[in-house]
Design a protein around this motif. Structure first.
Motif, PDB file in Angstrom:
ATOM      1  N   TYR A   1       0.855  -1.186   0.000  1.00  0.00           N
ATOM      2  CA  TYR A   1       0.000   0.000   0.000  1.00  0.00           C
ATOM      3  C   TYR A   1       0.883   1.224   0.000  1.00  0.00           C
ATOM      4  O   TYR A   1       1.849   1.301   0.748  1.00  0.00           O
ATOM      5  N   ASP A  68     -10.812   1.828   3.993  1.00  0.00           N
ATOM      6  CA  ASP A  68      -9.823   2.488   3.150  1.00  0.00           C
ATOM      7  C   ASP A  68      -8.935   1.472   2.437  1.00  0.00           C
ATOM      8  O   ASP A  68      -8.432   1.732   1.349  1.00  0.00           O
ATOM      9  N   LEU A  69      -8.711   0.350   3.088  1.00  0.00           N
ATOM     10  CA  LEU A  69      -7.893  -0.716   2.517  1.00  0.00           C
ATOM     11  C   LEU A  69      -8.529  -2.047   2.884  1.00  0.00           C
ATOM     12  O   LEU A  69      -8.886  -2.283   4.038  1.00  0.00           O
ATOM     13  N   GLN A  96     -12.076   6.397  -2.037  1.00  0.00           N
ATOM     14  CA  GLN A  96     -10.684   6.454  -2.493  1.00  0.00           C
ATOM     15  C   GLN A  96      -9.879   5.246  -2.016  1.00  0.00           C
ATOM     16  O   GLN A  96      -8.659   5.258  -2.051  1.00  0.00           O
ATOM     17  N   ARG A  98      -8.550   1.131  -1.527  1.00  0.00           N
ATOM     18  CA  ARG A  98      -7.845   0.174  -2.377  1.00  0.00           C
ATOM     19  C   ARG A  98      -8.092  -1.245  -1.875  1.00  0.00           C
ATOM     20  O   ARG A  98      -8.300  -1.481  -0.691  1.00  0.00           O
ATOM     21  N   TYR A 100      -6.212  -4.980  -1.965  1.00  0.00           N
ATOM     22  CA  TYR A 100      -5.043  -5.805  -2.261  1.00  0.00           C
ATOM     23  C   TYR A 100      -5.529  -7.246  -2.269  1.00  0.00           C
ATOM     24  O   TYR A 100      -6.172  -7.701  -1.324  1.00  0.00           O
ATOM     25  N   TRP A 140     -14.178  -3.437 -10.422  1.00  0.00           N
ATOM     26  CA  TRP A 140     -12.817  -3.149  -9.990  1.00  0.00           C
ATOM     27  C   TRP A 140     -11.917  -2.842 -11.184  1.00  0.00           C
ATOM     28  O   TRP A 140     -12.094  -3.394 -12.257  1.00  0.00           O
ATOM     29  N   ARG A 143      -4.847  -1.410 -10.674  1.00  0.00           N
ATOM     30  CA  ARG A 143      -3.920  -0.280 -10.792  1.00  0.00           C
ATOM     31  C   ARG A 143      -2.471  -0.727 -10.815  1.00  0.00           C
ATOM     32  O   ARG A 143      -1.634  -0.069 -11.415  1.00  0.00           O
ATOM     33  N   ILE A 157      -3.335  -4.623  -6.876  1.00  0.00           N
ATOM     34  CA  ILE A 157      -3.930  -3.533  -6.104  1.00  0.00           C
ATOM     35  C   ILE A 157      -4.983  -2.912  -7.011  1.00  0.00           C
ATOM     36  O   ILE A 157      -4.704  -2.544  -8.157  1.00  0.00           O
ATOM     37  N   CYS A 158      -6.196  -2.845  -6.487  1.00  0.00           N
ATOM     38  CA  CYS A 158      -7.328  -2.392  -7.295  1.00  0.00           C
ATOM     39  C   CYS A 158      -8.023  -1.217  -6.631  1.00  0.00           C
ATOM     40  O   CYS A 158      -7.897  -1.002  -5.430  1.00  0.00           O
ATOM     41  N   GLU A 159      -8.760  -0.493  -7.448  1.00  0.00           N
ATOM     42  CA  GLU A 159      -9.674   0.520  -6.934  1.00  0.00           C
ATOM     43  C   GLU A 159     -11.019   0.292  -7.593  1.00  0.00           C
ATOM     44  O   GLU A 159     -11.118  -0.335  -8.656  1.00  0.00           O
TER      45      GLU A 159
END
Length: 162
Positions: A1, A68-69, A96, A98, A100, A140, A143, A157-159
């Protein structure tokens, strides 16, 4: 991260909290919750000070918290309904935030471990193309992606995308 995270973090399949302990050391401001179906393991995580949720991710009702994660380390191959799991994760992610996620690349695993190719507790085996498709179908965007040194694992790692 790669961010200065201090908000809520979800460790999916975190069991006893072993990974969460390392995350807490690396991200000292993070509030960590562990989701796992094994209540006995979660008692150990609770003893280490972590909030917990029990049950299968595919059967979890929506929750009011957004994370957030979200970390899914070595868990996606245990999901019975991966699209439902990925949709639940997407709905649980902060705007915002992410995700994993890592997988064992089934093609490479089978080539390297022909006598031990399948595990009873893995109802699903992923490949990078199958994971890319499942992520795209459930909102998703990848990134970053990483291959492991032994080439058996593949991490992303995705958003979330709208």
């Amino acid at each position: 991260y790669d961010g200065g995270m201090s908000g809520p973090l979800l460790d999916v399949g975190g069991g006893t909290g072993a990974l969460a302990l390392g995350l807490r050391d690396s991200l000292p401001g993070a509030v960590i919750t562990i989701l796992d179906p094994n209540e006995d393991d979660l008692r150990q995580a609770q003893a280490s000070g972590f909030a917990t949720m029990t049950g299968l991710i595919e059967q979890r009702p929506p929750i009011p918290t957004s994370f957030d994660l979200i970390v899914c380390a070595q868990t996606a191959d245990h999901w019975v309904d991966p699209l439902a799991a990925l949709r639940w994760l997407r709905a649980s992610l902060a705007p915002q935030g992410r995700l994993y996620l890592d997988i064992v690349d089934a093609r490479r695993w089978r080539a390297r471990q022909p006598l031990h190719a399948f595990k009873i507790d893995h109802p699903l085996y992923w490949t990078p193309p199958s994971l890319r498709r499942a992520l795209a179908l459930t909102g998703w965007a990848i990134r970053r992606s990483y291959g492991s040194l032994n080439r058996l694992r593949w991490s992303v790692i995705c958003e979330g995308v709208n």
